[in-house]
Design a protein around this motif. Structure first.
Motif, PDB file in Angstrom:
ATOM      1  N   ASN A  18       0.856  -1.176   0.000  1.00  0.00           N
ATOM      2  CA  ASN A  18       0.000   0.000   0.000  1.00  0.00           C
ATOM      3  C   ASN A  18       0.896   1.231   0.000  1.00  0.00           C
ATOM      4  O   ASN A  18       1.862   1.314   0.769  1.00  0.00           O
TER       5      ASN A  18
ATOM      6  N   TRP B  14      -3.984   7.209  -2.978  1.00  0.00           N
ATOM      7  CA  TRP B  14      -3.656   5.941  -2.305  1.00  0.00           C
ATOM      8  C   TRP B  14      -3.748   4.825  -3.333  1.00  0.00           C
ATOM      9  O   TRP B  14      -4.668   4.788  -4.159  1.00  0.00           O
TER      10      TRP B  14
ATOM     11  N   GLY C 258      -6.877   2.124   4.738  1.00  0.00           N
ATOM     12  CA  GLY C 258      -6.265   3.320   4.169  1.00  0.00           C
ATOM     13  C   GLY C 258      -7.165   4.518   4.323  1.00  0.00           C
ATOM     14  O   GLY C 258      -8.230   4.457   4.947  1.00  0.00           O
ATOM     15  N   CYS C 259      -6.731   5.618   3.725  1.00  0.00           N
ATOM     16  CA  CYS C 259      -7.413   6.902   3.879  1.00  0.00           C
ATOM     17  C   CYS C 259      -8.766   6.908   3.174  1.00  0.00           C
ATOM     18  O   CYS C 259      -9.092   6.045   2.371  1.00  0.00           O
TER      19      CYS C 259
ATOM     20  N   ALA D  61      -2.843  10.715   2.724  1.00  0.00           N
ATOM     21  CA  ALA D  61      -2.963   9.273   2.551  1.00  0.00           C
ATOM     22  C   ALA D  61      -1.971   8.505   3.405  1.00  0.00           C
ATOM     23  O   ALA D  61      -2.033   7.279   3.454  1.00  0.00           O
ATOM     24  N   ASP D  62      -1.079   9.209   4.094  1.00  0.00           N
ATOM     25  CA  ASP D  62      -0.016   8.573   4.874  1.00  0.00           C
ATOM     26  C   ASP D  62      -0.530   8.238   6.270  1.00  0.00           C
ATOM     27  O   ASP D  62      -0.698   9.125   7.116  1.00  0.00           O
ATOM     28  N   ASP D  63      -0.749   6.950   6.531  1.00  0.00           N
ATOM     29  CA  ASP D  63      -1.316   6.511   7.805  1.00  0.00           C
ATOM     30  C   ASP D  63      -0.414   6.786   9.001  1.00  0.00           C
ATOM     31  O   ASP D  63      -0.864   6.676  10.145  1.00  0.00           O
TER      32      ASP D  63
ATOM     33  N   ALA E  93       1.223   5.661  -0.252  1.00  0.00           N
ATOM     34  CA  ALA E  93       0.602   6.970  -0.039  1.00  0.00           C
ATOM     35  C   ALA E  93       1.321   8.016  -0.888  1.00  0.00           C
ATOM     36  O   ALA E  93       2.553   8.068  -0.918  1.00  0.00           O
TER      37      ALA E  93
END
Length: 343
Positions: free
Chosen positions: A30, A42, A295-296, A303-305, A32
């Motif tokens: 995954n 994403w 995810g977002c 989008a960066d968790d 971002a």
């Protein structure tokens, strides 16, 4: 209904992220990205060669399953036509009609595409470098999680502690009778609007958020944890149900049932985010129980968790009212001291 079934099918796809040595695809995982207008992108890549699977979320909406991606010689072609409006501007639509090309560059995933502007036949090349999102943490034991004292995020009198996420947008927000009110003329469910989302000055990592909301019949708003994961705000009888209905983490986690009230009535939300797992309590009913959020959500800030973020209230859709907004940060985890190590 067909849209809801499609979103439901996507939610059932379990990510099979593995190391390159295991699946023969260094792109797998995954990822971002941030688009030039700072909206999220994403992408999830699974498998390799003829068995490759790609899902894509571009700025707004829910993740989409890409039809017929092609992977060969370390390069992935993503034939997924895209049309989006940077900053949500209705007069500035951009389009991508040719396949997006993805490849690894110095250990990171690079996306390259040609973007067609709104008023010209010229295409501009766009390159984006992504960040691999870490593997999902194990499901937390909520009995071992504590929270700090509640922080009041809204004083009931003015917008102190809040600001527009995009200052160029129209501001429909104001304090009114102890409520945080958004007035907009919009009545449709399309993804873009000229009015702005509201965010807190404070940022959060793991936390619990409680609030009440009142959305009119046919209305639409949302509450984003860390500016990233949207708890949907619609009325009980909304045309949006399931993965896009009341109690959902939009496009990501479907609630067990519809616990919302009819339009024009007050609803209570308790939203808990711990180790990228979400619990949603809607009107004192648990509708999502400690579930992983992959995810977002589209329409958010990032989008960066791994990033902290503010509370975001969606204001680019219809009118809505909020009140009694409190956040509790996750308390530091203290390791028990064994007798042998005690002073």
């Amino acid at each position: 209904m067909a849209r809801t079934r499609f979103l439901g099918a996507l939610a059932l796809l379990t990510p099979l992220v593995a190391a390159a040595a295991e699946n023969g695809n260094p792109l797998a995982g995954n990822w971002a990205f941030q688009l030039p207008d700072r909206s999220p992108l994403w992408i999830a890549i699974e498998g390799a060669h003829d068995a490759i699977s790609v899902r894509l979320l571009w700025s707004v909406g829910a993740p989409q399953l890409v039809a017929h991606p092609r992977f060969a010689n370390g390069t992935l072609e993503i034939p997924h036509p895209i049309r989006w409006k940077p900053h949500g501007r209705a007069d500035h639509a951009l389009a991508i009609s040719e396949p997006i090309v993805a490849r690894m560059v110095e250990g990171a995933l690079q996306l390259e595409c040609k973007v067609l502007g709104p008023n010209s036949g010229q295409k501009k090349r766009m390159r984006l470098i992504g960040k691999r999102i870490p593997h999902h943490p194990d499901r937390p034991d909520r009995a071992q999680v504590a929270f700090e004292a509640p922080i009041s995020l809204f004083n009931g009198k003015d917008l102190a502690g809040w600001r527009l996420a995009d200052p160029s947008k129209k501001n429909g927000w104001r304090a009114e009778g102890g409520e945080l009110v958004n007035h907009t003329p919009k009545t449709t469910f399309d993804a873009y609007g000229e009015y702005g989302n509201l965010i807190t000055d404070l940022e959060f990592e793991d936390h619990r958020l409680t609030l009440e909301y009142n959305v009119p019949a046919g209305g639409n708003s949302g509450v984003y944890l860390r500016g990233m994961y949207e708890a949907q705000v619609v009325d009980r009888d909304s045309q949006m149900q399931g993965l896009s209905g009341p109690g959902a983490i939009f496009g990501r986690i479907q609630p067990s049932h519809n616990a919302a009230k009819p339009g024009g009535e007050w609803n209570s939300y308790e939203l808990t985010l711990v180790d990228r797992h979400v619990t949603v309590v809607l009107n004192d009913q648990v509708v999502i129980d400690n579930q992983p959020v992959e995810g977002c959500t589209g329409g958010g800030l990032a989008a960066d968790d791994t990033l902290p973020g503010p509370v975001l209230l969606q204001g680019d859709h219809t009118s809505v009212r909020y009140r009694n907004i409190f956040a509790e940060r996750r308390a530091p985890c203290l390791l028990a001291t064994s007798p042998a190590n005690s002073p």
